[in-house]
Design a protein around this motif. Sequence first.
Motif, short mmCIF file in Angstrom:
data_model
loop_
_atom_site.label_atom_id
_atom_site.label_comp_id
_atom_site.label_asym_id
_atom_site.label_seq_id
_atom_site.Cartn_x
_atom_site.Cartn_y
_atom_site.Cartn_z
N ALA A 99 39.66 45.76 37.26
CA ALA A 99 39.40 45.42 38.77
C ALA A 99 40.93 45.27 38.98
O ALA A 99 41.11 44.29 39.68
N THR A 100 41.18 46.38 38.95
CA THR A 100 43.34 47.24 39.50
C THR A 100 44.00 46.25 40.58
O THR A 100 42.48 45.92 41.96
N GLY A 101 44.43 44.88 40.52
CA GLY A 101 44.72 44.95 42.61
C GLY A 101 43.68 43.52 42.26
O GLY A 101 44.08 42.69 43.50
N VAL A 102 43.12 43.06 41.86
CA VAL A 102 42.24 41.94 41.95
C VAL A 102 42.78 40.52 41.23
O VAL A 102 42.77 40.90 40.16
N PRO A 103 43.30 39.59 41.40
CA PRO A 103 43.56 38.72 40.90
C PRO A 103 42.62 37.91 39.97
O PRO A 103 41.22 37.97 39.59
N VAL A 104 42.80 38.72 38.82
CA VAL A 104 42.40 36.79 37.27
C VAL A 104 42.43 36.56 36.97
O VAL A 104 43.70 36.21 36.13
N PHE A 105 41.79 35.27 36.91
CA PHE A 105 42.72 33.61 36.39
C PHE A 105 41.74 33.95 35.10
O PHE A 105 40.55 34.12 34.84
N ALA A 120 49.36 42.98 35.35
CA ALA A 120 49.52 42.96 36.56
C ALA A 120 48.79 42.08 37.33
O ALA A 120 49.76 40.92 38.06
N ASN A 121 47.88 42.27 37.42
CA ASN A 121 46.70 41.15 38.04
C ASN A 121 45.95 40.30 37.09
O ASN A 121 45.05 39.44 37.68
N VAL A 122 46.91 39.98 35.82
CA VAL A 122 45.94 38.43 34.96
C VAL A 122 46.95 36.97 35.22
O VAL A 122 47.80 37.66 35.02
N SER A 202 42.24 39.25 51.32
CA SER A 202 41.97 40.09 50.52
C SER A 202 42.60 40.07 49.12
O SER A 202 43.89 39.18 48.96
N PRO A 203 41.98 40.56 48.20
CA PRO A 203 43.09 40.63 46.86
C PRO A 203 44.34 40.62 46.90
O PRO A 203 44.45 39.88 46.02
N ALA A 204 45.01 41.54 47.44
CA ALA A 204 46.20 42.29 47.63
C ALA A 204 47.14 40.80 47.68
O ALA A 204 48.40 40.48 47.08
#
Lengths: 271, 317
Positions: A99-105, A120-122, A202-204
């Motif tokens: 899920a590159t570029g999407v924030p993953v909590f 980067a996105n975690v 937008s996720p970015a």
Amino acid sequence: MRVNIKISLAILMLWSALQGVAFATTEIRLLYIGSEDDTAYMGARQGLSEANLQGQFLDQKYVVDVRAPGVLPAEAFSGVAAILATVNADLLPALAASATGVPVFNLQAQEDSLRTACIANVLHVIPSEAMLQDAVAQWQKANPGAQVTASAWHGDFMKYAGRDLNKRFRAASGQAMNDASWAGWAAVKMTSDTVARLNDASPAAVLKFLRQQLKFDGQKGAEMSFRDSGQLRQPLLLIEKGKIAGEAPVRGVADADDLDSLGNSDCSGQK
Amino acid sequence: MTRNLIYGLALMALPALSQATGTGRIFVTNEGSDSVSVINGKTLEVEQTLTIGKRPRGIGLSPDGRELYVAASEDNAIVVVDPGSLKVLRTFPAGSDPETFAVHPNGHIYISNEDDAKATVFDPANGNQIAEIPVGLEPEGVAISPDGSRVIVTSESTNMLHVIRVPEHDIVANILVGARPRAAVFTRDGTIAYATSEISGEVKKVDMRANKIIAVEKIADEKAKPKDVMLSADEKTLYVAGGRSDAVIVLDAATLKIKATIPVGKRVWGLARSRDGSRIFSTDGASNSVSAIDTGRNEVIKTIPVGELPWGIVIDD
């Protein structure tokens, strides 16, 4: 006279058009990866209800879909502003990569190795092992011999606005809020706070704001933000025999505002 | 002609009414000891302590100064007290967990109901609820424009200033601000409002005609958790209760630059200003005291011990 009527009509039409734009409700989609039985999911539902309360004022509506843990095809993340993950440490990096570029909590995994990996996105909302250990060590330095455990949250927490959050979570879910449900709540709440401020889901854009500009009120009395490692800076609670004994950073041992006195890490494990 | 004469007379009477000299007393709610401290305005000594309700927090006076209102949060009620005789006149239910309120020039009370995500409007004459306005989570501060046309309610967990129109009682704007907005104050002409944010440590200046933030000052001291906010009599200076910074912060109202920091007691929370502007009083929650500040010298001239966890403060002058 005629001119005035024309101008009035034009203003009226323009006003109506603007109203039309302003009142179009934006739907913001979140994806929860885990089980609907998770306590973290209960917390996320609480966050969702609070996000939608704010959304009423901004014409924004939040929805959350649930998927079982696993690596999902890219289309599963299409149109998703953020992902909330109750998954174990083995799965989290692979999920983030898909899920590159999407924030993953990260709402569950406490492993330090996930922090030093600096993905980067975690964004780790749940405290790391090192943070919990430092909180206990600080407490024991001030109170030698004390047997305490550290925690992100407690159902009896009253200070700051802890009382308010505990009260509304208990009323909505019938449960006491714990670390996982606090993390679920916080992840949704910081996402909605970000979307409200950016007026962009937008996720970015959301990820960039979360990492660089977030000033989050997690109802623990301190302003929270993310470290470069992706870990959320936050005060912790010290629990002795089921009761709250104190807060960390522990006064007298560390500066109460120095949240980085708790388990700060560098990106040495980055691949 | 006659009408103009009456209007003229009414205008002349207005300042007299609004400057009616009160008892001179300073009233302080003590959240922790369920009491109200009554301070003599001349001697700055506590002359009496009232026990009138549980968890008293918000406090205010009627426009004519004849009634003192106290929000007894745990009793879900407003207690009405005679500021002269100090007798309880009546009590009326005021929704769930009434915290802060402001009194409208028409006498109505606008209350934030912290647990219910709403603001409610009551007529204190008969206790009737006039309106209920849904707002964000954990509504806290209430401010009313001097002309009575606008009310600001801050929602601490939705991070907004909700601007409510009177008499319609609908929301005309929701202004996003820094985390945990606490308090707001209007200028006399109602065109500008100042608001504090506790967690983000900010003071904001808002253009109330455009409902837009026009200036922001982040208080440099990390311990500062800005709470109450008050304007000087000439509106050139802004006073902010600094919370854990244990100080009242003095800012230039035009630029929001910090002019002075006045050390007071611990966890400074509420503020009140004397009518002539010569004094500012702060409630210092964790010190169980009130600090009296000389605004000419920006110095504490007296520390007055009160009850536990002093919260709200109002001056009947």
